[in-house]
Write a protein that holds these residues in place. Structure first.
Motif, short mmCIF file in Angstrom:
data_model
loop_
_atom_site.label_atom_id
_atom_site.label_comp_id
_atom_site.label_asym_id
_atom_site.label_seq_id
_atom_site.Cartn_x
_atom_site.Cartn_y
_atom_site.Cartn_z
N HIS A 28 28.55 49.91 31.86
CA HIS A 28 29.16 49.72 30.55
C HIS A 28 28.40 50.32 29.35
CE1 HIS A 28 31.66 46.97 32.80
NE2 HIS A 28 30.63 46.18 33.06
N THR A 29 27.07 50.28 29.35
CA THR A 29 26.36 50.53 28.09
C THR A 29 25.42 51.74 28.09
OG1 THR A 29 24.52 49.03 28.67
CG2 THR A 29 26.44 48.06 27.55
N ALA A 30 25.33 52.47 29.19
CA ALA A 30 24.36 53.57 29.26
C ALA A 30 24.51 54.57 28.12
CB ALA A 30 24.48 54.29 30.61
N LEU A 31 25.73 54.96 27.84
CA LEU A 31 25.96 55.96 26.79
C LEU A 31 25.66 55.39 25.41
CD1 LEU A 31 29.28 57.58 28.10
CD2 LEU A 31 26.91 58.27 28.56
N LYS A 32 25.93 54.10 25.23
CA LYS A 32 25.69 53.47 23.93
C LYS A 32 24.21 53.42 23.58
CE LYS A 32 29.79 50.49 24.19
NZ LYS A 32 30.28 49.09 24.28
N VAL A 33 23.35 53.34 24.61
CA VAL A 33 21.91 53.28 24.33
C VAL A 33 21.26 54.65 24.43
CG1 VAL A 33 21.75 50.88 25.08
CG2 VAL A 33 21.30 52.70 26.74
N GLY A 34 22.09 55.70 24.54
CA GLY A 34 21.58 57.06 24.46
C GLY A 34 21.15 57.69 25.78
N LEU A 35 21.51 57.07 26.90
CA LEU A 35 21.16 57.65 28.19
C LEU A 35 22.18 58.71 28.60
CD1 LEU A 35 20.15 54.45 30.19
CD2 LEU A 35 18.63 56.13 29.15
N GLN A 36 21.71 59.72 29.30
CA GLN A 36 22.59 60.76 29.81
C GLN A 36 23.12 60.34 31.18
OE1 GLN A 36 20.33 64.45 29.69
NE2 GLN A 36 21.20 64.95 27.71
N MET A 37 24.40 60.54 31.39
CA MET A 37 25.06 60.15 32.63
C MET A 37 25.86 61.34 33.14
SD MET A 37 27.76 56.99 33.19
CE MET A 37 26.52 55.70 33.33
N ASP A 38 25.72 61.64 34.44
CA ASP A 38 26.47 62.78 34.96
C ASP A 38 27.90 62.37 35.33
OD1 ASP A 38 26.48 61.61 37.50
OD2 ASP A 38 25.10 63.05 38.40
N ASP A 39 28.67 63.31 35.87
CA ASP A 39 30.09 63.07 36.12
C ASP A 39 30.35 61.95 37.12
OD1 ASP A 39 30.53 65.12 34.38
OD2 ASP A 39 31.24 66.57 35.88
N GLU A 40 29.37 61.69 38.01
CA GLU A 40 29.53 60.65 39.03
C GLU A 40 28.96 59.31 38.57
OE1 GLU A 40 28.34 61.61 43.01
OE2 GLU A 40 28.92 63.71 42.79
N GLY A 41 28.31 59.29 37.41
CA GLY A 41 27.75 58.05 36.89
C GLY A 41 26.26 57.88 37.13
N TYR A 42 25.60 58.92 37.63
CA TYR A 42 24.15 58.83 37.86
C TYR A 42 23.38 58.94 36.55
CZ TYR A 42 24.34 59.27 42.98
OH TYR A 42 24.55 59.05 44.32
N VAL A 43 22.33 58.13 36.43
CA VAL A 43 21.42 58.16 35.28
C VAL A 43 20.00 58.31 35.83
CG1 VAL A 43 20.49 56.82 33.34
CG2 VAL A 43 22.93 56.70 33.90
N LYS A 44 19.18 59.09 35.13
CA LYS A 44 17.80 59.30 35.58
C LYS A 44 17.03 57.99 35.50
CE LYS A 44 15.68 63.16 34.60
NZ LYS A 44 14.89 64.24 33.91
N LEU A 45 16.40 57.61 36.60
CA LEU A 45 15.72 56.32 36.67
C LEU A 45 14.54 56.24 35.71
CD1 LEU A 45 15.72 53.59 37.99
CD2 LEU A 45 14.50 54.54 39.93
N ASP A 46 13.82 57.33 35.53
CA ASP A 46 12.69 57.32 34.59
C ASP A 46 13.15 56.95 33.18
OD1 ASP A 46 10.81 57.93 36.47
OD2 ASP A 46 10.68 60.07 35.98
N ASP A 47 14.33 57.43 32.79
CA ASP A 47 14.85 57.12 31.45
C ASP A 47 15.20 55.64 31.32
OD1 ASP A 47 14.58 59.78 30.80
OD2 ASP A 47 16.70 60.27 31.11
N ILE A 48 15.70 55.06 32.40
CA ILE A 48 16.02 53.62 32.38
C ILE A 48 14.75 52.79 32.24
CG2 ILE A 48 16.90 51.70 33.78
CD1 ILE A 48 18.96 53.64 34.95
N LEU A 49 13.72 53.17 32.99
CA LEU A 49 12.48 52.38 33.00
C LEU A 49 11.71 52.49 31.68
CD1 LEU A 49 11.24 53.03 36.65
CD2 LEU A 49 12.50 51.07 35.75
N LYS A 50 12.09 53.43 30.83
CA LYS A 50 11.47 53.54 29.51
C LYS A 50 12.06 52.55 28.50
CE LYS A 50 10.37 58.47 30.00
NZ LYS A 50 10.76 59.85 29.59
N LEU A 51 13.22 51.98 28.84
CA LEU A 51 13.86 51.01 27.94
C LEU A 51 13.06 49.72 27.92
CD1 LEU A 51 17.61 51.50 28.97
CD2 LEU A 51 16.44 52.48 26.99
N GLY A 52 13.02 49.08 26.77
CA GLY A 52 12.19 47.89 26.58
C GLY A 52 12.46 46.78 27.57
N ARG A 53 13.72 46.57 27.91
CA ARG A 53 14.07 45.45 28.80
C ARG A 53 13.56 45.66 30.22
NH1 ARG A 53 20.41 46.97 28.52
NH2 ARG A 53 19.61 48.05 26.68
#
Length: 210
Positions: A28-53
């Motif tokens: 639901h929220t990956a794009l809202k928090v500025g993460l890049q998502m490919d056509d299949e819905g994949y997001v780079k894990l390193d970018d996720i782990l940089k988020l404060g939560r």
């Protein structure tokens, strides 16, 4: 999955909460928090782990969550030197290529069940099944706990709505199957009318007339 696991000196990770946060982010929220998502819905894990939560969460924690998730909600891949993660279904984010298998014949899905709660039944009978804030209506291949049924309905469902897939497909309703075995459909004009309901049962098996 263990509810809480100690993973290192003075570090506690609540895997259930982390999994819920990952699920919300990827669906639901990956794009809202500025993460890049490919056509299949994949997001780079390193970018996720940089988020404060996720500041205390490691790659190994995420890997364990993916491997032990009982509903197989997630999938990881290694590409171009980086790890990526996606949710297999449940998105409100519209994906260009969600990697779903289209059902070509009703015999592929002889049982199609939508699990819901008693308080929603009257609304469903009046308005049909709708995706609400998601891109698809979700169904299971059987009742929760039956062999081969790992996802598609919540364990605490109260009402099971059985869909006549043959009749629905004859009228042009398309069904798809996600990588973790959930049956998905947008219905006709984002709705599956009650005329496609085969039967409605309480959790104890008692049929409900409609």
């Amino acid at each position: 999955m263990n509810y809480q696991v100690i993973t290192g000196e003075n570090k506690k990770i609540n895997y259930v909460n982390v999994s819920k946060n990952i699920s919300k982010l990827l669906r639901h929220t990956a794009l809202k928090v500025g993460l890049q998502m490919d056509d299949e819905g994949y997001v780079k894990l390193d970018d996720i782990l940089k988020l404060g939560r996720f500041k205390q969460v490691t790659f190994e924690d995420i890997q364990k969550i993916v491997e032990t998730n009982d509903k197989k909600r997630y999938k990881m891949k290694f590409e171009d030197g980086s790890w990526y993660i996606k949710a297999n279904q449940g998105h409100s984010i519209k994906l260009k290529n969600p990697n779903l298998k289209k059902v070509m014949d009703p015999s592929e899905i002889p049982v199609v069940i939508h699990g819901t709660y008693t308080k929603y039944l009257n609304s469903i009978l009046d308005n049909g099944l709708i995706p609400k804030n998601r891109t698809h209506i979700h169904f299971a291949k059987g009742l929760y706990g039956e062999e081969g049924v790992i996802s598609g309905m919540r364990y605490n469902y109260e009402i099971a709505i059985y869909i006549d897939s043959k009749k629905a497909m004859k009228d042009g309703i398309e069904f798809f199957i996600s990588e973790n075995g959930v049956i998905l459909s947008t219905g006709l004009n984002n709705r599956i009318d009650k005329k496609y309901f085969k039967k409605i049962c309480k959790k104890n098996g008692q049929e409900i007339p409609f």
